[in-house]
Design a protein around this motif. Structure first.
Motif, PDB file in Angstrom:
ATOM      1  N   ALA A  67       0.832  -1.205   0.000  1.00  0.00           N
ATOM      2  CA  ALA A  67       0.000   0.000   0.000  1.00  0.00           C
ATOM      3  C   ALA A  67       0.873   1.265   0.000  1.00  0.00           C
ATOM      4  CB  ALA A  67      -0.919  -0.021   1.218  1.00  0.00           C
ATOM      5  N   VAL A  68       1.812   1.344   0.915  1.00  0.00           N
ATOM      6  CA  VAL A  68       2.646   2.552   1.033  1.00  0.00           C
ATOM      7  C   VAL A  68       3.735   2.561  -0.040  1.00  0.00           C
ATOM      8  CG1 VAL A  68       4.246   3.804   2.543  1.00  0.00           C
ATOM      9  CG2 VAL A  68       2.188   2.761   3.524  1.00  0.00           C
ATOM     10  N   ASN A 128      -0.640  -9.942  -0.157  1.00  0.00           N
ATOM     11  CA  ASN A 128      -1.325  -8.802  -0.787  1.00  0.00           C
ATOM     12  C   ASN A 128      -0.430  -8.076  -1.779  1.00  0.00           C
ATOM     13  OD1 ASN A 128       0.340  -7.933   1.490  1.00  0.00           O
ATOM     14  ND2 ASN A 128      -0.467  -5.895   1.083  1.00  0.00           N
ATOM     15  N   GLY A 144       8.553  -9.089  -2.653  1.00  0.00           N
ATOM     16  CA  GLY A 144       8.672 -10.528  -2.427  1.00  0.00           C
ATOM     17  C   GLY A 144       7.942 -11.408  -3.424  1.00  0.00           C
ATOM     18  N   TYR A 190       8.673  -7.551  12.828  1.00  0.00           N
ATOM     19  CA  TYR A 190       7.495  -7.497  13.705  1.00  0.00           C
ATOM     20  C   TYR A 190       7.133  -8.844  14.329  1.00  0.00           C
ATOM     21  CZ  TYR A 190       6.508  -2.950  11.409  1.00  0.00           C
ATOM     22  OH  TYR A 190       6.571  -1.679  10.911  1.00  0.00           O
ATOM     23  N   CYS A 215      10.087   4.085   7.645  1.00  0.00           N
ATOM     24  CA  CYS A 215       8.625   4.042   7.748  1.00  0.00           C
ATOM     25  C   CYS A 215       8.163   2.819   8.518  1.00  0.00           C
ATOM     26  CB  CYS A 215       8.034   4.026   6.341  1.00  0.00           C
ATOM     27  SG  CYS A 215       6.266   3.761   6.319  1.00  0.00           S
ATOM     28  N   VAL A 258       3.113   8.779  10.773  1.00  0.00           N
ATOM     29  CA  VAL A 258       2.416   9.656   9.824  1.00  0.00           C
ATOM     30  C   VAL A 258       1.568  10.737  10.503  1.00  0.00           C
ATOM     31  CG1 VAL A 258       0.501   8.040   9.549  1.00  0.00           C
ATOM     32  CG2 VAL A 258       1.002   9.681   7.733  1.00  0.00           C
ATOM     33  N   ASN A 267      10.476   0.227   4.387  1.00  0.00           N
ATOM     34  CA  ASN A 267       9.254  -0.350   4.955  1.00  0.00           C
ATOM     35  C   ASN A 267       9.524  -1.631   5.715  1.00  0.00           C
ATOM     36  OD1 ASN A 267       6.952   1.272   4.162  1.00  0.00           O
ATOM     37  ND2 ASN A 267       7.421   0.696   2.050  1.00  0.00           N
ATOM     38  N   TYR A 295      13.227 -10.201  -3.567  1.00  0.00           N
ATOM     39  CA  TYR A 295      14.223 -10.521  -2.527  1.00  0.00           C
ATOM     40  C   TYR A 295      14.151 -11.988  -2.097  1.00  0.00           C
ATOM     41  CZ  TYR A 295      10.559 -10.250   1.097  1.00  0.00           C
ATOM     42  OH  TYR A 295       9.440 -10.462   1.850  1.00  0.00           O
ATOM     43  N   PHE A 304       9.587   8.110  11.324  1.00  0.00           N
ATOM     44  CA  PHE A 304       8.408   8.990  11.448  1.00  0.00           C
ATOM     45  C   PHE A 304       7.157   8.161  11.713  1.00  0.00           C
ATOM     46  CE2 PHE A 304       5.867   8.050   7.745  1.00  0.00           C
ATOM     47  CZ  PHE A 304       6.758   7.402   6.913  1.00  0.00           C
ATOM     48  N   LYS A 327       4.949  -9.308  -8.237  1.00  0.00           N
ATOM     49  CA  LYS A 327       5.015  -7.982  -7.612  1.00  0.00           C
ATOM     50  C   LYS A 327       6.033  -7.090  -8.328  1.00  0.00           C
ATOM     51  CE  LYS A 327       3.374  -9.340  -3.058  1.00  0.00           C
ATOM     52  NZ  LYS A 327       3.380  -9.016  -1.637  1.00  0.00           N
TER      53      LYS A 327
HETATM   54  N1  LIG Z   1       5.426   5.146  10.029  1.00  0.00           N
HETATM   55  C1  LIG Z   1       4.128   5.195   9.801  1.00  0.00           C
HETATM   56  O1  LIG Z   1       3.428   6.131  10.176  1.00  0.00           O
HETATM   57  C2  LIG Z   1       3.499   4.073   9.031  1.00  0.00           C
HETATM   58  C3  LIG Z   1       2.184   4.158   8.552  1.00  0.00           C
HETATM   59  C4  LIG Z   1       1.678   3.071   7.809  1.00  0.00           C
HETATM   60  C5  LIG Z   1       2.450   1.940   7.591  1.00  0.00           C
HETATM   61  N2  LIG Z   1       3.707   1.892   8.118  1.00  0.00           N
HETATM   62  C6  LIG Z   1       4.590   0.753   7.854  1.00  0.00           C
HETATM   63  O2  LIG Z   1       4.819   0.723   6.478  1.00  0.00           O
HETATM   64  C7  LIG Z   1       5.072  -0.614   6.063  1.00  0.00           C
HETATM   65  C8  LIG Z   1       4.151  -0.961   4.910  1.00  0.00           C
HETATM   66  O3  LIG Z   1       2.809  -0.918   5.371  1.00  0.00           O
HETATM   67  P1  LIG Z   1       1.598  -1.186   4.380  1.00  0.00           P
HETATM   68  O4  LIG Z   1       0.369  -0.943   5.148  1.00  0.00           O
HETATM   69  O5  LIG Z   1       1.855  -0.458   3.109  1.00  0.00           O
HETATM   70  O6  LIG Z   1       1.715  -2.753   4.158  1.00  0.00           O
HETATM   71  P2  LIG Z   1       1.906  -3.497   2.773  1.00  0.00           P
HETATM   72  O7  LIG Z   1       3.260  -3.121   2.242  1.00  0.00           O
HETATM   73  O8  LIG Z   1       0.711  -3.304   1.922  1.00  0.00           O
HETATM   74  O9  LIG Z   1       1.892  -5.014   3.252  1.00  0.00           O
HETATM   75  C9  LIG Z   1       2.950  -5.519   4.005  1.00  0.00           C
HETATM   76  C10 LIG Z   1       4.021  -6.124   3.067  1.00  0.00           C
HETATM   77  O10 LIG Z   1       5.214  -6.338   3.807  1.00  0.00           O
HETATM   78  C11 LIG Z   1       5.997  -7.276   3.103  1.00  0.00           C
HETATM   79  N3  LIG Z   1       6.742  -8.126   4.057  1.00  0.00           N
HETATM   80  C12 LIG Z   1       6.229  -8.969   4.981  1.00  0.00           C
HETATM   81  N4  LIG Z   1       7.247  -9.594   5.624  1.00  0.00           N
HETATM   82  C13 LIG Z   1       8.395  -9.148   5.076  1.00  0.00           C
HETATM   83  C14 LIG Z   1       9.787  -9.430   5.320  1.00  0.00           C
HETATM   84  N5  LIG Z   1      10.179 -10.307   6.252  1.00  0.00           N
HETATM   85  N6  LIG Z   1      10.699  -8.778   4.563  1.00  0.00           N
HETATM   86  C15 LIG Z   1      10.324  -7.897   3.627  1.00  0.00           C
HETATM   87  N7  LIG Z   1       9.040  -7.585   3.352  1.00  0.00           N
HETATM   88  C16 LIG Z   1       8.080  -8.208   4.080  1.00  0.00           C
HETATM   89  C17 LIG Z   1       5.031  -8.119   2.270  1.00  0.00           C
HETATM   90  O11 LIG Z   1       5.349  -7.917   0.902  1.00  0.00           O
HETATM   91  P3  LIG Z   1       6.468  -8.819   0.161  1.00  0.00           P
HETATM   92  O12 LIG Z   1       5.706  -9.831  -0.643  1.00  0.00           O
HETATM   93  O13 LIG Z   1       7.176  -7.808  -0.672  1.00  0.00           O
HETATM   94  O14 LIG Z   1       7.314  -9.458   1.204  1.00  0.00           O
HETATM   95  C18 LIG Z   1       3.657  -7.499   2.557  1.00  0.00           C
HETATM   96  O15 LIG Z   1       2.831  -7.435   1.423  1.00  0.00           O
HETATM   97  C19 LIG Z   1       4.879  -1.485   7.290  1.00  0.00           C
HETATM   98  O16 LIG Z   1       6.144  -1.747   7.852  1.00  0.00           O
HETATM   99  C20 LIG Z   1       4.056  -0.625   8.206  1.00  0.00           C
HETATM  100  O17 LIG Z   1       4.256  -0.940   9.553  1.00  0.00           O
HETATM  101  C21 LIG Z   1       4.230   2.925   8.816  1.00  0.00           C
END
Ligand SMILES: NC(=O)c1ccc[n+]([C@@H]2O[C@H](COP(=O)([O-])OP(=O)(O)OC[C@H]3O[C@@H](n4cnc5c(N)ncnc54)[C@H](OP(=O)(O)O)[C@@H]3O)[C@@H](O)[C@H]2O)c1
Length: 284
Positions: free
Chosen positions: A108-109, A276, A129, A201, A195, A228, A173, A149, A226, A133
């Motif tokens: 998503a991000v 996803n 991954g 996790y 991010c 958001v 991310n 990766y 940060f 993708k």
């Molecule tokens: N700082 C903030 O304010 C803020 C706000 C929103 C989200 N976030 C963070 O931003 C990141 C993305 O969030 P999102 O909501 O957009 O989720 P997303 O990217 O839509 O979904 C999570 C993705 O993480 C990947 N992933 C899972 N395990 C992994 C690993 N061991 N190594 C590498 N990639 C892995 C998977 O894709 P692959 O198939 O590519 O592995 C999965 O599709 C998250 O870390 C979330 O916590 C931070």
């Protein structure tokens, strides 16, 4: 969400066993005594994993379904969109011609960060991954390159090949081994926006990891985390800009929609496992 269920207070209060799981929701008003909200209105708010809720209207945003599908209020025109917009532009300050690397690039991000970087004239490389993708980010979203990766042995060699001029901005991310491979390739005065650390996790014990501060020192790089909500007061500015890029076709988005309220936990776990592409949503 994953952080909250560890039971530890981070930037948000923990969700304990038996508590309502937190999360953003789009809903339809089915009854109202509020002067500003009417039956049939679509609204977005933080109501968590429940089918019905009662609200006094505070923190509730009315949506116009004629301007954009209401689901976008949880993705490209909502919190993930603002995370990409402010978290990338305000921390990385990308300049035209620079090289930007994004991890979690098909999510998503990440998928939005890469496209914003393209709008700013950067060379963009995404890490994700799955071959599907990588195909999505390169052939549909216009990233300049990417790699899977899960099937790549040497991340540093692959990044060197895809980023022959080094890396000026890194939007992180995921953390872990992917991020470890980016740091040795950072250019002078590089900017790293931290991010998320999704690779960490689910770990029962933290990974030791290499020591990366030497790269920050010698490259005089800046690494900044940060949350958001830091830019909450500028949210409308971000939404207006993202909506314009969307209308003009500069930004595309994908939603991965799972049907059925009862499927929320399984969908959440699937998202953590990378099932996803784009924003994972539940249609209850
Ligand atoms: N700082 C903030 O304010 C803020 C706000 C929103 C989200 N976030 C963070 O931003 C990141 C993305 O969030 P999102 O909501 O957009 O989720 P997303 O990217 O839509 O979904 C999570 C993705 O993480 C990947 N992933 C899972 N395990 C992994 C690993 N061991 N190594 C590498 N990639 C892995 C998977 O894709 P692959 O198939 O590519 O592995 C999965 O599709 C998250 O870390 C979330 O916590 C931070």
């Amino acid at each position: 969400m994953r952080g909250r269920i560890t039971g530890i207070k981070t930037y948000a209060d923990p969700v304990l066993v038996g508590d309502l799981m937190q999360g953003g929701t789009v809903g339809e008003v089915v009854e109202s005594n509020h002067p500003k909200f009417f039956v049939g209105d679509f609204v977005v708010g933080m109501w968590g994993w429940q089918e019905y809720t009662v609200s006094d209207g505070k923190g509730v945003q009315k949506l116009n379904p004629h301007l954009a599908p209401v689901s976008t209020a949880l993705g490209v025109l909502g919190m993930p969109g603002m995370t990409a917009f402010f978290g990338f532009l305000e921390i990385c300050h990308p300049k035209s011609g620079e090289t930007v690397v994004v991890s979690g690039a098909a999510g998503a991000v990440g998928s939005l960060v890469g496209q914003i970087a393209k709008i700013k004239g950067c060379r963009v490389v995404g890490i994700a991954g799955g071959d599907d993708k990588v195909d999505f980010i390169v052939n549909e979203l216009g990233f300049d390159g990417g790699f899977n990766y899960k099937t790549t042995d040497n991340y540093i060699a692959k990044l060197k090949e895809l980023c022959p001029n080094g890396i000026d901005c890194y939007f992180d991310n995921v953390g872990g081994a992917i991020t470890d491979a980016v740091f040795p390739l950072l250019n002078l005065y590089a900017r790293v926006s931290v991010c998320g650390q999704i690779s960490q996790y689910n770990l029962a014990k933290p990974e030791p990891g290499p020591r990366l501060l030497t790269y920050i020192l010698v490259k005089q790089a800046r690494v900044e985390g940060f949350i958001v909500i830091r830019w909450m007061d500028r949210w409308s500015e971000g939404i207006v800009q993202m909506a314009q890029w969307l209308r003009e076709g500069h930004i595309k988005y994908r939603e991965d929609i799972v049907h059925g309220f009862e499927n929320i936990p399984a969908a959440f776990i699937a998202m953590l496992n990378g099932k996803n592409t784009g924003k994972m949503l539940i249609q209850a």
